[in-house]
Structure formats: structure tokens, C-alpha cells
Design a protein around this motif. Sequence first.
Motif, PDB file in Angstrom:
ATOM      1  N   GLU A 182      -6.343  -3.737   3.692  1.00 28.62           N
ATOM      2  CA  GLU A 182      -6.373  -2.564   2.820  1.00 28.62           C
ATOM      3  C   GLU A 182      -7.665  -2.559   2.025  1.00 28.62           C
ATOM      4  O   GLU A 182      -7.990  -3.524   1.336  1.00 28.62           O
ATOM      5  N   GLY A 204       0.805  -1.214   0.000  1.00 21.51           N
ATOM      6  CA  GLY A 204       0.000   0.000   0.000  1.00 21.51           C
ATOM      7  C   GLY A 204       0.834   1.259   0.000  1.00 21.51           C
ATOM      8  O   GLY A 204       0.499   2.251  -0.666  1.00 21.51           O
ATOM      9  N   GLN A 205       1.949   1.264   0.753  1.00 25.86           N
ATOM     10  CA  GLN A 205       2.796   2.448   0.800  1.00 25.86           C
ATOM     11  C   GLN A 205       3.397   2.765  -0.573  1.00 25.86           C
ATOM     12  O   GLN A 205       3.447   3.925  -0.988  1.00 25.86           O
ATOM     13  N   TRP A 260       2.283   1.919  -3.598  1.00 26.49           N
ATOM     14  CA  TRP A 260       1.279   2.386  -4.559  1.00 26.49           C
ATOM     15  C   TRP A 260       0.748   3.772  -4.193  1.00 26.49           C
ATOM     16  O   TRP A 260       0.471   4.593  -5.073  1.00 26.49           O
ATOM     17  N   ARG A 261       0.612   4.062  -2.909  1.00 27.84           N
ATOM     18  CA  ARG A 261       0.157   5.401  -2.530  1.00 27.84           C
ATOM     19  C   ARG A 261       1.200   6.465  -2.888  1.00 27.84           C
ATOM     20  O   ARG A 261       0.849   7.592  -3.224  1.00 27.84           O
ATOM     21  N   GLY A 280      -7.906   2.146  -0.730  1.00 30.76           N
ATOM     22  CA  GLY A 280      -6.537   2.380  -0.289  1.00 30.76           C
ATOM     23  C   GLY A 280      -6.397   2.627   1.198  1.00 30.76           C
ATOM     24  O   GLY A 280      -5.291   2.574   1.736  1.00 30.76           O
ATOM     25  N   ASP A 281      -7.508   2.920   1.914  1.00 32.01           N
ATOM     26  CA  ASP A 281      -7.439   3.086   3.367  1.00 32.01           C
ATOM     27  C   ASP A 281      -7.061   1.761   4.027  1.00 32.01           C
ATOM     28  O   ASP A 281      -7.304   0.683   3.484  1.00 32.01           O
ATOM     29  N   ARG A 303      -5.263   1.212 -10.684  1.00 31.61           N
ATOM     30  CA  ARG A 303      -5.638   0.462  -9.483  1.00 31.61           C
ATOM     31  C   ARG A 303      -6.009  -0.989  -9.816  1.00 31.61           C
ATOM     32  O   ARG A 303      -5.792  -1.895  -9.012  1.00 31.61           O
ATOM     33  N   ASP A 312       0.615   7.219  -6.451  1.00 30.78           N
ATOM     34  CA  ASP A 312      -0.560   8.084  -6.562  1.00 30.78           C
ATOM     35  C   ASP A 312      -0.200   9.529  -6.210  1.00 30.78           C
ATOM     36  O   ASP A 312      -0.630  10.479  -6.879  1.00 30.78           O
ATOM     37  N   GLN A 313       0.585   9.694  -5.138  1.00 28.16           N
ATOM     38  CA  GLN A 313       0.975  11.031  -4.704  1.00 28.16           C
ATOM     39  C   GLN A 313       1.888  11.695  -5.725  1.00 28.16           C
ATOM     40  O   GLN A 313       1.772  12.899  -5.999  1.00 28.16           O
TER      41      GLN A 313
END
Length: 225
Positions: free
Chosen positions: A143, A5-6, A8-9, A156-157, A38, A12-13
Motif C-alpha cells: 500500500e 486499507g479497505q 481506512w478508505r 493509499g493505492d 493519515r 475517507d469515503q
Amino acid sequence: MLTHGQVWRAIDQLAEQHGLSTSGLARRSGLDPTTFNRSKRITTDGRLRWPSTESIAKALSATGTSAELFFAMMVPADARHGGAHGFAEESRPLTGPIHAIPQIGFAQAGSGGFFDDAGFPVGTGWDEIAFPEVEDRHAYALEIAGDSMQPVYRDGDIVVVSPGTPVRRGDRVVVKTREGEVLAKELVRKTTRHVELRSLNPAHEDRQIPLDQLEWMARIIWASQ
């Protein structure tokens, strides 16, 4: 350890900082437009799919981003200094020493081999995240994928689930049916025959699940912001 998750986030960022969609970032990097979508992050059989180092390198080059800055996007500052960034507890503030707890995606949670009959995490294939110690040593993270839990939980949360914590009416819970369906809902009522669950997203229907079709139910104790 960096999590799926980190990473991929951070991608995204990176796209957002340059005014791009993930498809736009891929195109600017000379990649297939769907590379960072995604839908590409979890395989059809529920396995985590990671971006390749080549794809990340091309994205950093195309945006003029250093590896150090990209790493900082993956690991927030207070997490790098031993904190637990980004988590909002369902009932009280986060405290305590940092430990690794297992984490998988919702799609994976529906497949076999990750939980025992009581809903405790077992087996291999789990990722890990750093998190303050909780009383339940069986606590784990999931996730969120998709929009079925909006606006409470977004794609994503991360939610932290405690299978050893008693569940009460009004609690937000994760349930797994014997057919392998995994849901995040609000517990309305539990009788000797079934559980009644309220959907977190008004666009999705409430559910009533017979107890003999319920694999397990566990309380959500923390959620990312």
C-alpha cells in the motif's frame, strides 16, 4: 477478510460523501480531530494502526450512516461477488480465480522480518487481499504511503509486486536497499555495478544505487485505480 486499507478508505469515503475532511469527520463525531488522520494509520515503528470500533460507531452515528452502507464502502460490489475490483494491470486485463495474497504498507516493508534475501514474502504480520491468481506464487501487495510516487501512484493505492517476474528496462519496480529504504521507481538501466532508477514524481530525484547496496528489486505487475 477486510484489509487495513479497505477500512481506512471507507472512512475517507464517508468523510467525502458528507463534504468533510477526515479531521472534520472526527470533530463531528466528538473525537479528537486527528483520530482519522493519515499520520495515525501507521505507527512510527511501521505497524498498522486500525481505527477502533468505538470511533467507527461514533462516525456512523454522527453521519446517520448504517453499518451495512459502511461495509459496502469497504468491500466494493464486484469484490463481494468474487471479482477483483479496482485493479488496473500494467500489461493485460485481470483474469483467473480469486486468491488471497499478502499485503503490507510501504513503511512496514522497510522493517525486517517480512522478506527473505531474494525479496520473497516470509514471516508473519501480513494482511491479505483478494486478487486473481498470478503466475508468481510469491506475489504480494504494497500500500502506497505519501506523495513521492505521484502522479503515477497516490497515497493509499495498492501495487502488486512479483519478485519472480524478470525485470526489464522501462519497468516500474520496487527496490529495497540494504539500509531498509523501500522505493517505487522506473528502471532506466542495470549494469554490473549499479542500477539507475527514474523517479515517478518529478519533484523527487532520480537514483543510482550500487549493486552491493541493493537488497532486492522486483517488478510491479498491477496497480489499483
